[in-house]
Design a protein around this motif. Sequence first.
Motif, short mmCIF file in Angstrom:
data_model
loop_
_atom_site.label_atom_id
_atom_site.label_comp_id
_atom_site.label_asym_id
_atom_site.label_seq_id
_atom_site.Cartn_x
_atom_site.Cartn_y
_atom_site.Cartn_z
N ARG A 41 0.59 -1.28 -0.01
CA ARG A 41 0.11 -0.09 0.04
C ARG A 41 1.03 1.36 0.07
O ARG A 41 0.40 2.26 -0.27
CB ARG A 41 -0.86 0.18 1.15
N ALA A 42 2.00 1.06 0.45
CA ALA A 42 2.88 2.32 0.45
C ALA A 42 4.42 1.80 0.51
O ALA A 42 4.77 0.80 0.95
CB ALA A 42 2.68 3.19 1.85
N ARG A 44 8.36 2.94 1.76
CA ARG A 44 9.23 3.87 2.63
C ARG A 44 10.46 4.53 1.74
O ARG A 44 10.82 3.80 0.81
CB ARG A 44 9.76 3.18 3.68
N THR A 47 13.18 2.15 2.04
CA THR A 47 13.07 0.75 1.35
C THR A 47 13.47 1.14 -0.10
O THR A 47 14.38 0.42 -0.68
CB THR A 47 11.78 0.20 1.37
N GLU B 174 -2.83 -0.88 7.02
CA GLU B 174 -2.00 0.06 5.95
C GLU B 174 -0.35 -0.21 6.28
O GLU B 174 0.34 -0.27 5.77
CB GLU B 174 -2.51 1.43 6.15
N ALA B 175 -0.25 -0.22 7.74
CA ALA B 175 1.33 -0.32 8.22
C ALA B 175 1.69 -1.58 7.83
O ALA B 175 2.96 -1.68 7.45
CB ALA B 175 1.14 -0.06 9.64
N LEU B 177 1.23 -3.41 5.27
CA LEU B 177 1.30 -3.40 4.04
C LEU B 177 2.28 -2.08 3.23
O LEU B 177 2.22 -1.81 2.28
CB LEU B 177 0.13 -3.39 2.84
N THR B 178 3.14 -1.53 4.34
CA THR B 178 3.86 -0.34 4.01
C THR B 178 5.55 -1.07 4.09
O THR B 178 5.65 -1.44 5.17
CB THR B 178 3.69 0.81 4.92
N ILE B 179 5.96 -1.08 3.04
CA ILE B 179 7.27 -1.94 2.84
C ILE B 179 8.42 -0.88 2.97
O ILE B 179 8.40 0.25 2.22
CB ILE B 179 7.34 -2.74 1.77
#
Lengths: 72, 179
Positions: A41-42, A44, A47, B174-175, B177-179
């Motif tokens: 979904r996001a 960093r 990353t 959400e967290a 799936l936040t990579i």
Amino acid sequence: MPIRVTLDRLLVQRRMSLAELADRTGLTAANLAILKDGEARALRFSTLEALCRELDCEPGDLLSREPEERRA
Amino acid sequence: MPTMRALGPGSLSSFLKTVLDLVWILLLVVLAILAASLLYGVLAAVNPALPFARLALFEGLDPLQAWAVVLVRLLTAFLFVAGVQVIVSRLREIFATLKAGDPFHPENVTRLRVVAIGLAWLELVRYAVWILGALLPPPAAPDRPNLSLTAWFSVLVVVVLAEVFREGARLRREAELTI
């Protein structure tokens, strides 16, 4: 998600496996698989920076925008 | 000053979960006793030969009327305790997730909604008892219940809390799936 991470294409170009990339970036193979399968979904900045460093590319090489009609 | 942790193993949540477990068992026992009493009451009302069947609890009421009063009260108590049991049961499940350090478990949204419905149920049972009581003979009729604003306020607060937990669960996803 219209933004797609083109990790699979870059891995083929660099002749690198997902496990090797995981090892070099410190990310888990499971998280990289989520990125590769387009389920994330996001992303960093840290990353993105690690991926660009190990794949020797720019952020723009890793991301692409899919037109709406090609989704689903 | 050392502070007690609110979440996780060995925390305040863990202690409250243990308390809720004990209350849950106690309520089960009370429910079983009430169910057995209800069943015996129905049998005693139709069969005066049974022990304690000729009730003389209320002056001026024959045994059948007296049993009607007792049965209505037992049924009320049963419905009330059943409502509390449902609430405690869901609270146990919520506190199990808090004990595990995972407050925004997606299931907690539904659990909190059930708690809100349970709280509303307890209030509605009070009103139903009063309406039903109007049909009973005068010495057994319960007092008119007052409208408890605190109870209805609690229901609304828990409904809002359920939505807060829904948002928390969404953010957690959400967290994840936040990579």
